[in-house]
Scaffold this motif. Structure first.
Motif, PDB file in Angstrom:
ATOM      1  N   VAL A  83       4.844  -5.776 -12.369  1.00 55.99           N
ATOM      2  CA  VAL A  83       5.139  -5.397 -10.991  1.00 55.99           C
ATOM      3  C   VAL A  83       4.193  -5.775 -10.252  1.00 55.99           C
ATOM      4  CG1 VAL A  83       4.133  -3.073 -11.647  1.00 55.99           C
ATOM      5  CG2 VAL A  83       5.674  -3.264  -9.893  1.00 55.99           C
ATOM      6  N   GLU A  84       4.638  -5.906  -8.809  1.00 59.45           N
ATOM      7  CA  GLU A  84       3.626  -6.100  -7.885  1.00 59.45           C
ATOM      8  C   GLU A  84       3.013  -5.034  -7.358  1.00 59.45           C
ATOM      9  OE1 GLU A  84       4.079  -8.036  -3.675  1.00 59.45           O
ATOM     10  OE2 GLU A  84       4.066  -9.781  -4.974  1.00 59.45           O
ATOM     11  N   LEU A  85       2.008  -4.688  -7.114  1.00 59.26           N
ATOM     12  CA  LEU A  85       1.561  -3.518  -6.576  1.00 59.26           C
ATOM     13  C   LEU A  85       0.794  -3.346  -5.205  1.00 59.26           C
ATOM     14  CD1 LEU A  85      -0.192  -2.246  -9.855  1.00 59.26           C
ATOM     15  CD2 LEU A  85       2.001  -1.390  -9.062  1.00 59.26           C
ATOM     16  N   THR A  86       0.918  -2.346  -4.569  1.00 62.71           N
ATOM     17  CA  THR A  86       0.276  -2.076  -3.296  1.00 62.71           C
ATOM     18  C   THR A  86      -0.684  -0.941  -3.816  1.00 62.71           C
ATOM     19  OG1 THR A  86       2.082  -2.757  -1.685  1.00 62.71           O
ATOM     20  CG2 THR A  86       0.243  -1.101  -1.071  1.00 62.71           C
ATOM     21  N   GLU A  87      -2.072  -1.315  -3.400  1.00 64.06           N
ATOM     22  CA  GLU A  87      -2.923  -0.282  -3.692  1.00 64.06           C
ATOM     23  C   GLU A  87      -2.937   0.459  -2.510  1.00 64.06           C
ATOM     24  OE1 GLU A  87      -7.816  -0.549  -4.896  1.00 64.06           O
ATOM     25  OE2 GLU A  87      -6.576  -2.106  -5.590  1.00 64.06           O
ATOM     26  N   LEU A  88      -3.282   1.745  -2.751  1.00 61.73           N
ATOM     27  CA  LEU A  88      -3.684   2.974  -1.949  1.00 61.73           C
ATOM     28  C   LEU A  88      -5.029   3.128  -1.950  1.00 61.73           C
ATOM     29  CD1 LEU A  88      -0.946   5.537  -3.213  1.00 61.73           C
ATOM     30  CD2 LEU A  88      -0.552   3.455  -1.508  1.00 61.73           C
ATOM     31  N   ARG A  89      -5.309   3.748  -0.442  1.00 60.24           N
ATOM     32  CA  ARG A  89      -7.025   3.778  -0.456  1.00 60.24           C
ATOM     33  C   ARG A  89      -7.705   4.591  -1.262  1.00 60.24           C
ATOM     34  NH1 ARG A  89      -7.584   7.038   5.567  1.00 60.24           N
ATOM     35  NH2 ARG A  89      -6.789   9.009   4.707  1.00 60.24           N
ATOM     36  N   ASN A  90      -7.002   5.357  -2.050  1.00 56.75           N
ATOM     37  CA  ASN A  90      -7.760   6.335  -3.100  1.00 56.75           C
ATOM     38  C   ASN A  90      -7.955   5.759  -4.338  1.00 56.75           C
ATOM     39  OD1 ASN A  90      -5.240   6.950  -3.735  1.00 56.75           O
ATOM     40  ND2 ASN A  90      -5.670   8.992  -3.560  1.00 56.75           N
ATOM     41  N   HIS A  92      -5.068   4.718  -6.221  1.00 53.45           N
ATOM     42  CA  HIS A  92      -3.770   4.807  -6.804  1.00 53.45           C
ATOM     43  C   HIS A  92      -3.193   3.529  -6.220  1.00 53.45           C
ATOM     44  CE1 HIS A  92      -3.844   8.345  -8.615  1.00 53.45           C
ATOM     45  NE2 HIS A  92      -4.456   9.085  -7.730  1.00 53.45           N
ATOM     46  N   ALA A  93      -1.892   3.115  -6.965  1.00 51.30           N
ATOM     47  CA  ALA A  93      -1.083   1.945  -6.678  1.00 51.30           C
ATOM     48  C   ALA A  93       0.393   2.296  -6.887  1.00 51.30           C
ATOM     49  CB  ALA A  93      -1.508   0.744  -7.391  1.00 51.30           C
ATOM     50  N   VAL A  94       1.418   1.853  -6.250  1.00 49.46           N
ATOM     51  CA  VAL A  94       2.655   1.853  -6.460  1.00 49.46           C
ATOM     52  C   VAL A  94       3.498   0.460  -6.121  1.00 49.46           C
ATOM     53  CG1 VAL A  94       2.868   4.240  -5.578  1.00 49.46           C
ATOM     54  CG2 VAL A  94       3.061   2.156  -3.932  1.00 49.46           C
ATOM     55  N   ASP A  95       4.453   0.407  -6.658  1.00 48.35           N
ATOM     56  CA  ASP A  95       5.397  -0.936  -6.643  1.00 48.35           C
ATOM     57  C   ASP A  95       5.377  -1.049  -5.105  1.00 48.35           C
ATOM     58  OD1 ASP A  95       7.668  -2.560  -6.210  1.00 48.35           O
ATOM     59  OD2 ASP A  95       8.345  -2.216  -8.266  1.00 48.35           O
ATOM     60  N   THR A  96       5.065  -2.275  -4.629  1.00 47.72           N
ATOM     61  CA  THR A  96       5.145  -2.854  -3.337  1.00 47.72           C
ATOM     62  C   THR A  96       6.389  -2.408  -2.460  1.00 47.72           C
ATOM     63  OG1 THR A  96       3.287  -4.499  -3.731  1.00 47.72           O
ATOM     64  CG2 THR A  96       4.607  -4.822  -1.734  1.00 47.72           C
ATOM     65  N   ARG A  97       7.537  -2.805  -3.264  1.00 50.59           N
ATOM     66  CA  ARG A  97       8.953  -2.425  -2.509  1.00 50.59           C
ATOM     67  C   ARG A  97       9.149  -0.862  -2.413  1.00 50.59           C
ATOM     68  NH1 ARG A  97      11.773  -5.667  -7.832  1.00 50.59           N
ATOM     69  NH2 ARG A  97      10.006  -4.201  -8.542  1.00 50.59           N
ATOM     70  N   ALA A  98       8.767  -0.182  -2.972  1.00 52.94           N
ATOM     71  CA  ALA A  98       8.595   1.293  -2.691  1.00 52.94           C
ATOM     72  C   ALA A  98       7.849   1.838  -1.478  1.00 52.94           C
ATOM     73  CB  ALA A  98       8.705   2.128  -3.882  1.00 52.94           C
ATOM     74  N   TYR A  99       6.627   0.966  -1.431  1.00 53.44           N
ATOM     75  CA  TYR A  99       5.583   1.814  -0.574  1.00 53.44           C
ATOM     76  C   TYR A  99       5.749   1.965   0.643  1.00 53.44           C
ATOM     77  CZ  TYR A  99       1.634   1.544   2.889  1.00 53.44           C
ATOM     78  OH  TYR A  99       0.844   1.775   3.717  1.00 53.44           O
ATOM     79  N   PRO A 100       6.751   1.074   1.551  1.00 51.55           N
ATOM     80  CA  PRO A 100       7.122   1.482   2.810  1.00 51.55           C
ATOM     81  C   PRO A 100       7.602   2.863   2.906  1.00 51.55           C
ATOM     82  CG  PRO A 100       7.769  -0.614   2.645  1.00 51.55           C
ATOM     83  CD  PRO A 100       7.387  -0.139   1.193  1.00 51.55           C
ATOM     84  N   ASP A 101       8.614   3.339   2.101  1.00 51.21           N
ATOM     85  CA  ASP A 101       9.418   4.658   2.065  1.00 51.21           C
ATOM     86  C   ASP A 101       8.289   5.809   1.636  1.00 51.21           C
ATOM     87  OD1 ASP A 101      11.835   3.798   3.126  1.00 51.21           O
ATOM     88  OD2 ASP A 101      12.691   3.507   1.053  1.00 51.21           O
ATOM     89  N   LEU A 102       7.340   5.192   0.883  1.00 54.17           N
ATOM     90  CA  LEU A 102       6.396   6.431   0.521  1.00 54.17           C
ATOM     91  C   LEU A 102       5.464   6.786   1.650  1.00 54.17           C
ATOM     92  CD1 LEU A 102       4.668   8.162  -1.465  1.00 54.17           C
ATOM     93  CD2 LEU A 102       3.533   5.772  -2.144  1.00 54.17           C
ATOM     94  N   GLN A 103       5.172   5.776   2.495  1.00 58.80           N
ATOM     95  CA  GLN A 103       4.273   5.857   3.517  1.00 58.80           C
ATOM     96  C   GLN A 103       5.058   6.813   4.486  1.00 58.80           C
ATOM     97  OE1 GLN A 103       1.010   4.356   4.476  1.00 58.80           O
ATOM     98  NE2 GLN A 103       1.264   6.238   5.222  1.00 58.80           N
TER      99      GLN A 103
END
Length: 254
Positions: A83-90, A92-103
């Protein structure tokens, strides 16, 4: 198993440092009853009861969509899964594809005057193995046999290879005022908001109290799973957990 990470410093989570990887209630400090009660009095939209729609006959969602990957005690993560991850500033990390909705969800929750904190997100196989073994040891220290402890541990901490946290699509989110992972979490202001609104951003409360026999996991009023906005809306309308929804999709596709 290798995973690529995309570094994207974000505002998706609180600057409060999380308890990395922990899933057990006893390691998170409880707040005072007075402070907890004050958070519960926040001005929130009430949680509306689910309006089931048994007459829904078709869906634009496919059971093969990436965001509907089923991982539970009976369905392991696919071999070689990456899975390609987007790292959060603390950290943690999530699937890059889910990141915009999480934000968007986290931003809107904060805009409502609340303080959501992500305390667990993507986990490696090694991290999940450590958590699982730690839980077994604690249960054995309480007097259970190895066999009993192993069976009970799997309902609280997923067996390695069967944890949604390994997909990058699951997060544990708590209220900053009460960071204990127990059923009292459901009464916090943050959880009341998330339970009422998370579906609009493509997230579901993955382990509802009345679905444990189907999910194989105890009630967790802090564990949210990304399934996409269309699926989240339909699951809410139908009153289904992911296992039921995938079976329903399979039925209407035939």
């Amino acid at each position: 198993m290798t995973f690529s990470a995309v570094l994207a410093l974000t505002d998706a989570v609180s600057t409060t440092q999380p308890w990395h990887g922990f899933t057990e209630a006893e390691i998170l400090p409880a707040e005072s009853e007075q402070r907890r009660d004050s958070r519960q009095m926040a001005d929130l939209r009430p949680v509306e009861p689910l309006e089931t729609s048994p007459t829904v006959a078709k869906s634009e969602v496919s059971a093969d969509d990436w965001q509907l990957l089923l991982v539970n005690p009976w369905n392991q993560l696919p071999e070689g899964y990456t899975v390609e991850l987007t790292e959060l500033r603390n950290g943690h990390a999530v699937d890059t594809r889910a990141y915009p909705d999480l934000q968007r969800m986290m931003d809107d929750c904060r805009a409502a005057g609340l303080e959501p904190v992500i305390c667990s997100s993507y986990r490696t196989l090694e991290t999940q193995q450590r958590l699982y073994e730690n839980k077994i040891r604690r249960l054995m220290n309480e007097g259970l046999s190895r066999e009993e402890a192993t069976a009970q541990a799997g309902t609280v901490v997923a067996v390695p290879g069967t944890s949604e946290h390994q997909t990058g699509l699951a997060l544990d989110i708590v209220d900053a005022s009460y960071q204990v992972l127990d059923t009292a979490q459901e009464s916090t202001a943050v959880q009341q908001w998330l339970m009422a609104n998370s579906w609009e951003y493509g997230f579901i409360l993955r382990y509802p109290s009345e679905k444990s026999d189907l999910t194989g996991i105890i009630y967790e009023p802090w564990h949210y799973r990304y399934v996409g906005q269309d699926a989240a809306r339909e699951m809410r309308e139908l009153g289904m957990c992911l296992e039921e929804y995938l079976e329903w999709l399979d039925g209407i596709d035939k």
